[in-house]
Design a protein around this motif. Structure first.
Motif, mmCIF file in Angstrom:
data_model
loop_
_atom_site.group_PDB
_atom_site.id
_atom_site.type_symbol
_atom_site.label_atom_id
_atom_site.label_comp_id
_atom_site.label_asym_id
_atom_site.label_seq_id
_atom_site.Cartn_x
_atom_site.Cartn_y
_atom_site.Cartn_z
ATOM 1 N N LEU A 1 33.890 33.582 44.038
ATOM 2 C CA LEU A 1 33.516 32.600 43.019
ATOM 3 C C LEU A 1 32.542 31.562 43.574
ATOM 4 C CD1 LEU A 1 37.002 32.014 41.316
ATOM 5 C CD2 LEU A 1 35.036 33.256 40.375
ATOM 6 N N CYS B 1 36.909 26.605 43.269
ATOM 7 C CA CYS B 1 36.831 27.783 44.150
ATOM 8 C C CYS B 1 37.703 27.581 45.387
ATOM 9 C CB CYS B 1 35.384 28.044 44.561
ATOM 10 S SG CYS B 1 34.286 28.466 43.201
ATOM 11 N N GLY C 1 29.151 32.995 43.931
ATOM 12 C CA GLY C 1 28.536 33.140 42.625
ATOM 13 C C GLY C 1 27.925 31.860 42.086
ATOM 14 N N THR C 2 28.377 30.712 42.586
ATOM 15 C CA THR C 2 27.825 29.431 42.114
ATOM 16 C C THR C 2 26.592 28.995 42.886
ATOM 17 O OG1 THR C 2 29.185 28.078 43.629
ATOM 18 C CG2 THR C 2 30.154 28.673 41.484
ATOM 19 N N LEU D 1 38.805 36.181 46.368
ATOM 20 C CA LEU D 1 38.421 35.781 45.022
ATOM 21 C C LEU D 1 37.783 34.397 45.030
ATOM 22 C CD1 LEU D 1 38.371 36.202 41.968
ATOM 23 C CD2 LEU D 1 40.716 35.283 41.883
ATOM 24 N N GLY D 2 38.402 33.438 45.723
ATOM 25 C CA GLY D 2 37.824 32.098 45.815
ATOM 26 C C GLY D 2 36.468 32.121 46.495
ATOM 27 N N ALA E 1 33.038 22.725 40.251
ATOM 28 C CA ALA E 1 33.288 24.171 40.310
ATOM 29 C C ALA E 1 33.611 24.598 41.735
ATOM 30 C CB ALA E 1 32.066 24.918 39.781
#
Length: 565
Positions: free
Chosen positions: A168, A241, A171-172, A164-165, A237
């Motif tokens: 994320l 993450c 995604g950035t 998940l981290g 962000a």
């Protein structure tokens, strides 16, 4: 293709890639064995009052670390074989792009900076990304294998928050790249504006324009500050993450510890899971985020600039229409060698109909060869335009321009090789009978027979080189032929034969004349006098052009125009 180059796919040799993968196996051993060794050292060794066994397991971990370091050493040795071909590809791209821009008459001022600075940035960053990404994959695979060998339930607990981290963070990246590009552009705009203001500091102080100068740089400063704040937001962000992917697994394992022990999981297994998080997943995720989020963004932005700059200039959609019929139109043509130099040509208008035979005459240095370069698209006018067909020659691709016109300069070029290759350079598929006809038409039969099969440029006289170049131009498919004193080393009879051969060929013939006899053979003559131009047939110019009458009065068949006072 750009995407493949960006990731180095096209430049990766297969052998070093395979070797890199094989040497990654021993490098994965420490990551895979760390948790297993700790779990067995605790359960089978220290908690069982068998310290020797515990130490043996820890010693095995040290051996695995040694094997891993050997693998890492080999990986770094192989790195050059992967990175240098990629660098060579980028160098070829930069040089090729600069040459294409030069051919189109567009100066590429940034080519040197890209070649000496930006290519090296990309090369070094590319190597770092290979190391980090490969290390990430190797470590994660080793950790997953190790956790499965300790207990599959550990994988089920630790892997989801880690992924998940990671997700994320990935995604950035798009947002981060865009903000980084915005920051680079804002920085460049600020540098340009601030440079202009600083260069005029004395004038600003003298005229009391400080407030106006401050207003000029205020906007770029705000834009740069906004861009930096936006990057700071992405960095925050990224920290979030890392917390999700690197620390949440640790918290999950600690919170679930009592439940795991109640289900039969040993203390050593729990410690092994903690080991995989603390020295496996967490550090490798941090390294990935730092490398890709920092160096990776610089890599992406810099590489995009290199590839974009290497793209050939866009060609207008109408370029295929150029050259039909061989007509040339010159409109208000002005050209000077330098911004502060006196124009060589000023406001020249000229129409050369398809199939015309035009001679250009004038004293030496008056601009005849300059005009030839402008007509052929080798020089770009300061004002006005030269149209081939109905398209400006400056907008034609080199390939299309080469098909539409041929220029033979005074110093004819021949190359070491066969006579056939020299003669058919512009028409490689020419029929032998057609080549023989061209040789006869130009008057090069005796020269071709004497040369036999090979050309040695140093053994040829200037006139012999001109004959070969004239045959080459005669065989070309171009509808426009420009002879820029291309017969100056021939005697008057040979010159006459060559010019008349081109006139019979039916092409549009433009002759930069060095003998007035070339003007007498032409249908029309353009006279350049440095302040203006006169064009017409021989009879008309004798009546209207004092310079033409002067040139004609000093003429004899063996005397060049450059010798006329």
């Amino acid at each position: 293709m750009k995407r493949e180059i960006a990731f180095g796919i096209k430049t990766m040799p297969r052998g070093p890639v395979v070797a890199l993968l094989l040497w990654s196996v021993p490098e994965a051993l420490p990551a895979a064995l760390s948790g297993v060794a700790v779990a067995n050292a605790v359960d089978s060794g220290f908690l069982a009052n068998r310290p020797a066994v515990g130490l043996a397991w820890l010693g095995l971990l040290l051996v695995a670390a040694g094997l891993g370091s050997l693998g890492s050493r080999q990986v770094y040795r192989l790195l050059g074989a992967l990175v240098e071909p990629f660098r060579d590809t980028l160098v070829r791209k930069v040089v090729g792009g600069a040459l294409r821009h030069a051919v189109h008459g567009r100066a590429d001022d940034g080519a040197i900076a890209r070649l000496t600075h930006q290519v090296e940035i990309v090369r070094d960053t590319y190597a770092g990304l290979i190391v980090v990404l490969r290390g990430f994959v190797v470590t994660v695979v080793g950790v997953v294998v190790g956790m499965l060998s300790v207990d599959p339930v550990i994988v089920a607990l630790l892997l989801p928050p880690f992924l998940l981290g990671l997700g994320l963070f990935l995604g950035t990246l798009g947002m981060a790249a865009e903000r980084f590009r915005r920051s680079v552009h804002a920085d460049e705009r600020l540098a340009v504006t601030a440079g202009a203001v600083l260069a005029g500091t004395r004038d600003i102080a003298a005229t009391g324009a400080e407030e106006h100068a401050a207003g000029m740089v205020a906007g770029p400063i705000r834009a740069q500050a906004d861009a930096e704040r936006a990057i700071a937001g992405v960095t925050a962000a990224r920290s979030l993450c890392l917390a999700v992917g690197g620390w949440v697994p640790l918290v999950v394992l600690l919170v679930a510890g009592p439940w795991l022990v109640s289900r039969g999981l040993t203390a050593g297994a729990v410690m092994g899971g903690l080991t995989y998080v603390l020295i496996g997943l967490q550090p490798v995720l941090r390294n990935l985020m730092t490398a890709v989020g920092g160096s990776g963004l610089r890599y992406t932005v810099t590489l995009r600039r290199i590839l974009d700059a290497a793209e050939p200039p866009a060609e207008p959609e109408r370029r295929a229409e150029a050259g039909r019929g061989g007509g040339l139109t010159v409109r208000d043509l002005t050209f000077a060698y330098g911004a502060h130099a006196e124009p060589v040509l000023r406001g020249l208008d000229l129409v050369v109909e398809p199939g015309d035979h035009l001679a250009i005459v004038g004293p030496s240095g008056i601009g005849k060869s300059t005009l030839a370069g402008l007509l052929c698209g080798l020089l770009r006018p300061d004002a006005g335009a030269v149209l081939l067909g109905d398209v400006p020659v400056s907008e034609l691709s080199p390939e299309r321009l080469a098909q539409a016109r041929t220029l033979i300069p005074q110093e004819a070029y021949v190359f070491a090789g066969t006579v056939w290759d020299n003669l058919t350079y512009f028409a490689p598929d020419a029929d032998p009978e057609l080549v023989a006809q061209a040789v006869t038409a130009i008057g090069a039969d005796e020269l071709v027979r004497r040369l036999g099969g090979e050309v040695v440029p140093s053994a040829l006289s200037a006139g012999e080189r001109q004959l070969i170049a004239l045959v080459r131009a005669y065989l070309s498919p171009a509808a426009v032929v420009v002879l820029d004193e291309a017969t100056c080393h021939l005697d008057p009879a040979a010159e006459r034969r060559a010019e008349e051969a081109f006139a019979r060929r039916g092409c549009t013939l433009i002759v930069i004349a060095h003998r007035i006899s070339s003007a007498l053979r032409a249908r029309r003559v353009l006279v350049l006098d440095g302040t203006g131009a006169a064009v017409g047939d021989h009879r008309t110019l004798v009546e209207t052009s004092p310079l033409y009458r002067d040139l004609l009065g000093h003429w004899n068949p063996d005397r060049r125009l450059e010798e006329v006072p």
